[in-house]
Design an enzyme around this catalytic site. Sequence first.
Site, PDB file in Angstrom:
ATOM      1  N   GLU A  76       0.810  -1.224   0.000  1.00 41.05           N
ATOM      2  CA  GLU A  76       0.000   0.000   0.000  1.00 41.05           C
ATOM      3  C   GLU A  76       0.838   1.266   0.000  1.00 41.05           C
ATOM      4  O   GLU A  76       0.562   2.213  -0.741  1.00 41.05           O
ATOM      5  CB  GLU A  76      -0.953   0.022   1.206  1.00 41.05           C
ATOM      6  CG  GLU A  76      -2.156  -0.897   1.086  1.00 41.05           C
ATOM      7  CD  GLU A  76      -1.852  -2.330   1.464  1.00 41.05           C
ATOM      8  OE1 GLU A  76      -0.709  -2.616   1.899  1.00 41.05           O
ATOM      9  OE2 GLU A  76      -2.750  -3.190   1.330  1.00 41.05           O
ATOM     10  N   HIS A 104     -10.408  -4.460  10.980  1.00 40.91           N
ATOM     11  CA  HIS A 104     -11.005  -4.376   9.649  1.00 40.91           C
ATOM     12  C   HIS A 104     -12.303  -3.578   9.634  1.00 40.91           C
ATOM     13  O   HIS A 104     -13.090  -3.691   8.705  1.00 40.91           O
ATOM     14  CB  HIS A 104     -11.284  -5.780   9.100  1.00 40.91           C
ATOM     15  CG  HIS A 104     -10.068  -6.490   8.615  1.00 40.91           C
ATOM     16  ND1 HIS A 104      -9.072  -6.914   9.458  1.00 40.91           N
ATOM     17  CD2 HIS A 104      -9.675  -6.849   7.364  1.00 40.91           C
ATOM     18  CE1 HIS A 104      -8.126  -7.516   8.750  1.00 40.91           C
ATOM     19  NE2 HIS A 104      -8.462  -7.481   7.483  1.00 40.91           N
TER      20      HIS A 104
END
Lengths: 343, 335
Positions: free
Chosen positions: B68, B137
Amino acid sequence: MAKLATKKISPRYRPLSQIATATYDASAEELKTYYRQMLLMRRFEEKAGQMYGMGLIGGFCHLYIGQEAVVTGIQAALRPGDKVITGYRDHAHMLACGIDPRAVMAELTGRAGGISKGKGGSMHMFSVEHGFYGGHGIVGAQVSLGTGIAFAEKYRETGGVTVAYFGDGAANQGQVYESFNMAELWKLPVIYVIENNQYAMGTSVNRASAEGELYRRGESFRIPGRQVDGMNVLAVKAAADEAVAWSRGGNGPILLEMKTYRYRGHSMSDPAKYRSKEEVQKMRAEHDPLDQAKKRLLDAGILDEESLKTIDREVKEIVADAADFATASPEPEPSELWTDVYA
Amino acid sequence: MSIDVKAGLKSQTVREALRDAMAEEMRRDPDVFLMGEEVAQYQGAYKVSQGLLDEFGPKRVMDTPITEHGFAGLGVGAAFAGLKPIIEFMTFNFAMQAIDQIINSAAKTRYMSGGQIGCPIVFRGPNGAASRVAAQHSQNYAAWYAHIPGLKVVAPYSAADAKGLLKAAIRDPNPVVFLENEILYGKTFDVPEGDDWIVPLGKSAVVREGSDVTLVAYSIAVGQCLEAADALAADGVSAEVIDLRTLRPLDLEPVIASVQKTNRLLVVEEGWPTCGISAEVSARVTEQAFDYLDAPVLRVANADVPTPYAANLEKLWLISPEKIITAAKAALYRD
Ligand SMILES: Cc1ncc(C[n+]2csc(CCOP(=O)(O)OP(=O)(O)O)c2C)c(N)n1
Ligand SMILES: [Mg+2]
């Protein structure tokens, strides 16, 4: 053992990392140009140091003195349209790109005439016109950014290459390896130049790097590496030529480790207690990039002492003019506070 | 909700609307490309990029390694050089790896360069609570990005807004953080036909008119406010619902106008309350419309603890129409 290894690994493997030994066979004109460039950088940085001492420059100010051969040799191998990006030790990179010394110095003093209108400062300067994409204050960020600029070159099939400079300290940032991986995977035309000046602030390479031979850092991504005498502009130029040919030829990234040295502290506020005066003195006396170039010019009879003095005088004038401009240029208008946030 | 269109409407999920927005913009502008984990061959971790690889090929729809920080930085560099990347984060939870490049490079470089370097990039992906995936998450990052000058931040609720705002975001010359919501991906709405449906950034919208209390929300919380408004109506309370849609720049004009009418404000956010978007709305309305308020501005937000896994605890943690109804009545001093 070596035999076994060659047998087992894939046939794509080639000896990736080498110590570079070639030097560029420069013409008289080229040698003069390199010398003059390096002298301009040195005098510019000396002046910046003085102006910092006088309180005309604020914040962080990282001088490039000692490393001039790196950026001079690399830039000489590029062609118009190629792109350059680096970290915060960026003044000389801008001069090498042909950016007006006035605009650089005025940015250091935070004036309206600065290249970022005084809003970026020493660490954040840019000139799209000259292919210079900064000037970045976050250690390592320029490596991913530069990889992206190279991505754009490939996407648009411009044939251009991008040089991403970073330090020995930056070489330990994770995003450097994320970038290496993508650059090789997608064969991006990017040249990674590690300016190994032996220290990241006060931390020597060996205190921070498990593999201190930084030119090998691309090996696990199959990126070829070269270790280069970064104090010798002709060695730098030769390595840069090879790298540019490699990348422009569609072979993807290449990594150049430039062994170099900074004479001054990390920034203006660094008393440099982590190394001895003798160490610095020895580098200056035995490896100085300007002295080496000067000696070559004299030995080859290209210039005599008199013409060297002329060059010195011309360079001093440019720097004095930049300093005058940077002192006389007004501060940015208060209204500039609110501009350039959004397009 | 009223959509003023000459063309017809079609029924579409948010997922399809987002895909169409990207496809239309990629057809229009060869500099637009999509990059992220699993966006190409897998067709998107949440199938948002379904069909794009087939249409545009691997040069413009690129699978990345799980990297990322690296691909966000690469995207920003490509945008500096003039391309218009759409960077998909599998979810915004993973964008924390990349947040330095989003804030320090994408958001600030125009300013630091005195206007020389732009960054026409979109960072998009699902944000906010998903179902039963627990603390790492399941989190809303709206306030994190909305804090940053130089970024625009968008968080749509309906499919029509998702499409129109994403198209506007891709065309915008500034870096845009586009916050989607996994739970909304499968929800169906009316979307205008055709490829010229644009919703301008920086405009909030009244999505239900009312006179007794104003409910302000964004993303999934808008749906919950609409549900709550239905229930309140049955109870004789007329609630106005406003969808912020863009969180930076924040358009509070319709909110102020509404408060002048209802004199009561409830800000609803599927996210933590501390330093949240709801806190910002509350502060600004208090500054700008204090004299019109007949009750303190109230907030309904998630519980101020990490997201729990257990079904009962997760339910307790989340906002709900019931919690909104209770708070709305409190704002009206009713029970
Ligand atoms: C991400 C990040 N961490 C720490 C710093 C503070 N810092 C600035 S320069 C520097 C040392 C970097 O050394 P090196 O990469 O060798 O470059 P050099 O200064 O020698 O040119 C540090 C730690 C920073 N700017 N960014
Ligand atoms: Mg260093």
